[in-house]
Design a protein around this motif. Sequence first.
Motif: not given
Ligand code: PLZ
Length: 439
Positions: A64, A124-126, A152-155, A169, A223, A228, A256, A258-259, A285
């Motif tokens: 990814i 991490s990105g989140a 998409y910004h994280g989990r 998610y 973004e 995503e 953002d 991150i990607q 990333k």
């Molecule tokens: N912001 C723009 O693309 C992570 C997620 C995969 P983390 N994208 C892949 C999945 O299914 O969990 C992403 C992103 C953007 C934030 C994030 C979050 O980055 O390093 O996965 O926390």
Amino acid sequence: MNVPQQRVLRTAIPGPRSVELQERKTAAVAPGVGTTLPVYIERAGGGILVDVDGNQLIDFGSGIAVTSVGNAAPRVVSAVQQQVDDFTHTCFMITPYEEYVAVCEKLNALTPGSFEKRSALFNSGAEAVENAVKIARSYTGRAAVVAFDHAYHGRTNLTMSLTAKNMPYKHRFGPFAGEVYRAPMAYPYRWLGEDCAAEAFAAFVDTVHTQVGEANTAAVLLEPIQGEGGFVVPAPGFVRLVADWCRDNDILFVADEIQTGFCRTGDWFACSFEDVEPDLITTAKGIAGGLPLGAVTGRADVMDAVHVGGLGGTYGGNPVACAAALAAIETMQADDLVGAARHLESIMKPRLGALAEKYDAVGDVRGRGAMLAIELVGPDKAPDPVLTAKISSACHREGLVTLTAGTYGNVLRFLPPLVIGDALLTEGLDILDAAFAAV
Ligand code: PLZ
């Protein structure tokens, strides 16, 4: 690690050893953690993943968008080995080390924005996004954050709240964080009006004005190309309109990246395509060649607003991850990976365009640099996630690792390592073409 840059299929995909390991996974690992392609990897290098059955797969995913410098990139490997030998951890908040500072210096120099900057490092990105929101709230003294459709910004709880898509998610994971609002995205392929950028921008302004209030809004988070959400490239001008409006209204504009960051889109950062200088930028990333690292970089006056001790974490900016980042950045500069991403685009875009000519199901070809995608549809642009999954599986069976994306699950996205050779890239595109012919 020297891995021959060749596709090799010795067994069916997945092979018997992978099947065995997947059975152990089913018994031992929480099923919530899914796997796209249950092929267990033993070694990897450049654009090739070697599995436990001796198959060599072409990598069109880079984990990814992470291994942009290639998997086990030589400079990253030796920097990490040296760092592990020297020391593995002290906690930067306790007794600091130079590598953390050096990564921040690099980030401050490389990110768009001709003003003084500072950075902070996370895992991490989140975590980077969470901290960007904390910083924006601290600086502005306001709570509300505006994100977009398909974002998409994280989990984590806050970033899951910022993420738009329910499955997989958010489903059953609420309640979500408060003070998160959502505006329409300038998604050209699916915009129903005449002028996507202007109309989406007007809808965004209306959302903030009527539902949130400018005076309550700390930040707008965008973004520059959605990841995503399906590699949605905002209609030309949209990012700029939003960023300018934020500045005019004293709201922070947070990109953002991150990607999209670190050469992926054919520039160091995707904001540069519209000459946008965000107040804050989140990265992760591609920054560290596969080691976990995230960062917030931004205007010094904004970053300085947070009280001493307000940001941090045990591992944020771990020395091994920082050593990897310095080596990855050095690789991007020395080997011109911005140029490499543009070169990959010059090969891939025409091939994907040809697919669109040949197959009605390919409704849209989009992206920049080595962040490209096709959106698969039926009549009247109806999303076709079933066909998308079939094509992706057909590629997997032939030893090509492809990923899907999109709010409707109908986007095939391509994120090869930027160091992939032309021969492997072309072979991967041939496999994709054959997958369309076969299904
Ligand atoms: N912001 C723009 O693309 C992570 C997620 C995969 P983390 N994208 C892949 C999945 O299914 O969990 C992403 C992103 C953007 C934030 C994030 C979050 O980055 O390093 O996965 O926390």
